[in-house]
Scaffold this motif. Structure first.
Motif, PDB file in Angstrom:
ATOM      1  N   GLN A 177       0.809 -11.355   2.455  1.00  0.00           N
ATOM      2  CA  GLN A 177      -0.133 -10.241   2.601  1.00  0.00           C
ATOM      3  C   GLN A 177      -1.550 -10.697   2.263  1.00  0.00           C
ATOM      4  O   GLN A 177      -1.742 -11.497   1.353  1.00  0.00           O
ATOM      5  CB  GLN A 177       0.250  -9.095   1.659  1.00  0.00           C
ATOM      6  CG  GLN A 177       1.638  -8.569   1.871  1.00  0.00           C
ATOM      7  CD  GLN A 177       1.825  -8.018   3.272  1.00  0.00           C
ATOM      8  OE1 GLN A 177       0.957  -7.355   3.813  1.00  0.00           O
ATOM      9  NE2 GLN A 177       2.971  -8.305   3.871  1.00  0.00           N
TER      10      GLN A 177
ATOM     11  N   VAL B  48       1.497  -1.000  -3.580  1.00  0.00           N
ATOM     12  CA  VAL B  48       1.749   0.445  -3.547  1.00  0.00           C
ATOM     13  C   VAL B  48       0.920   1.092  -4.651  1.00  0.00           C
ATOM     14  O   VAL B  48       1.123   0.824  -5.833  1.00  0.00           O
ATOM     15  CB  VAL B  48       3.245   0.754  -3.744  1.00  0.00           C
ATOM     16  CG1 VAL B  48       3.484   2.251  -3.768  1.00  0.00           C
ATOM     17  CG2 VAL B  48       4.067   0.092  -2.642  1.00  0.00           C
TER      18      VAL B  48
ATOM     19  N   HIS C 114      -3.012  -7.072  -3.268  1.00  0.00           N
ATOM     20  CA  HIS C 114      -2.896  -7.445  -1.859  1.00  0.00           C
ATOM     21  C   HIS C 114      -2.823  -6.185  -1.004  1.00  0.00           C
ATOM     22  O   HIS C 114      -2.753  -5.068  -1.515  1.00  0.00           O
ATOM     23  CB  HIS C 114      -1.660  -8.333  -1.639  1.00  0.00           C
ATOM     24  CG  HIS C 114      -0.399  -7.720  -2.153  1.00  0.00           C
ATOM     25  ND1 HIS C 114       0.376  -6.877  -1.403  1.00  0.00           N
ATOM     26  CD2 HIS C 114       0.209  -7.811  -3.357  1.00  0.00           C
ATOM     27  CE1 HIS C 114       1.416  -6.490  -2.099  1.00  0.00           C
ATOM     28  NE2 HIS C 114       1.339  -7.041  -3.299  1.00  0.00           N
ATOM     29  N   ALA C 115      -2.834  -6.381   0.303  1.00  0.00           N
ATOM     30  CA  ALA C 115      -2.938  -5.258   1.240  1.00  0.00           C
ATOM     31  C   ALA C 115      -1.795  -4.263   1.137  1.00  0.00           C
ATOM     32  O   ALA C 115      -2.000  -3.076   1.337  1.00  0.00           O
ATOM     33  CB  ALA C 115      -3.044  -5.778   2.665  1.00  0.00           C
ATOM     34  N   ASN C 116      -0.590  -4.693   0.828  1.00  0.00           N
ATOM     35  CA  ASN C 116       0.540  -3.765   0.779  1.00  0.00           C
ATOM     36  C   ASN C 116       0.953  -3.380  -0.639  1.00  0.00           C
ATOM     37  O   ASN C 116       2.082  -2.932  -0.850  1.00  0.00           O
ATOM     38  CB  ASN C 116       1.744  -4.338   1.530  1.00  0.00           C
ATOM     39  CG  ASN C 116       1.580  -4.194   3.027  1.00  0.00           C
ATOM     40  OD1 ASN C 116       0.720  -3.463   3.488  1.00  0.00           O
ATOM     41  ND2 ASN C 116       2.387  -4.906   3.780  1.00  0.00           N
TER      42      ASN C 116
ATOM     43  N   THR D 231      -4.378   3.367   0.307  1.00  0.00           N
ATOM     44  CA  THR D 231      -4.168   2.188   1.141  1.00  0.00           C
ATOM     45  C   THR D 231      -5.314   1.213   0.933  1.00  0.00           C
ATOM     46  O   THR D 231      -6.486   1.593   1.031  1.00  0.00           O
ATOM     47  CB  THR D 231      -4.115   2.592   2.628  1.00  0.00           C
ATOM     48  OG1 THR D 231      -3.094   3.570   2.790  1.00  0.00           O
ATOM     49  CG2 THR D 231      -3.824   1.395   3.503  1.00  0.00           C
TER      50      THR D 231
END
Length: 115
Positions: free
Chosen positions: A34, A11, A7-9, A21
């Protein structure tokens, strides 16, 4: 092979410990709030310190993900999956598309598994 949805966040970082990112390309399908990353999403790396012998910098700038979901599509695109947190099934690449090594994913949502 089944794996956790990225997902987008999530790490993640390049082989040389620079942060990466995930830039999602779809805003509709969410996992834990997310956007889910599809194979069309870009993974951008910023601040990689890697240089080759001689003073030529070869920083990682992108990550090419190599593990799409075989059965789960998000808006017609395969979702990105990872078998478990740790070394990811992808390649960090320099601006000249030279492979630099695998990315490292340290945090990803633990609930949704895709085939």
């Amino acid at each position: 092979m089944p794996g956790l949805l990225l997902h987008a966040n999530a790490v993640c970082q390049c082989t040389h410990a620079a942060p990466a990112t995930i830039v999602p390309t779809q805003p509709r399908v969410l996992v834990m709030g997310q956007p889910v990353a599809t194979m069309t999403a870009q993974i951008m790396v910023a601040g990689c310190p890697f240089t080759i012998p001689g003073p030529k910098p070869q920083p990682c700038v992108t990550v090419k993900w190599l593990m799409p979901s075989a059965r789960v599509l998000v808006m017609g695109q395969p979702a990105m999956v990872i078998p478990a947190p740790g070394v990811g099934p992808g390649l960090c690449q320099s601006p000249e598309q030279i492979p630099q090594g695998p990315p490292i994913v340290s945090t990803v949502q633990p609930r949704v598994i895709a085939l």
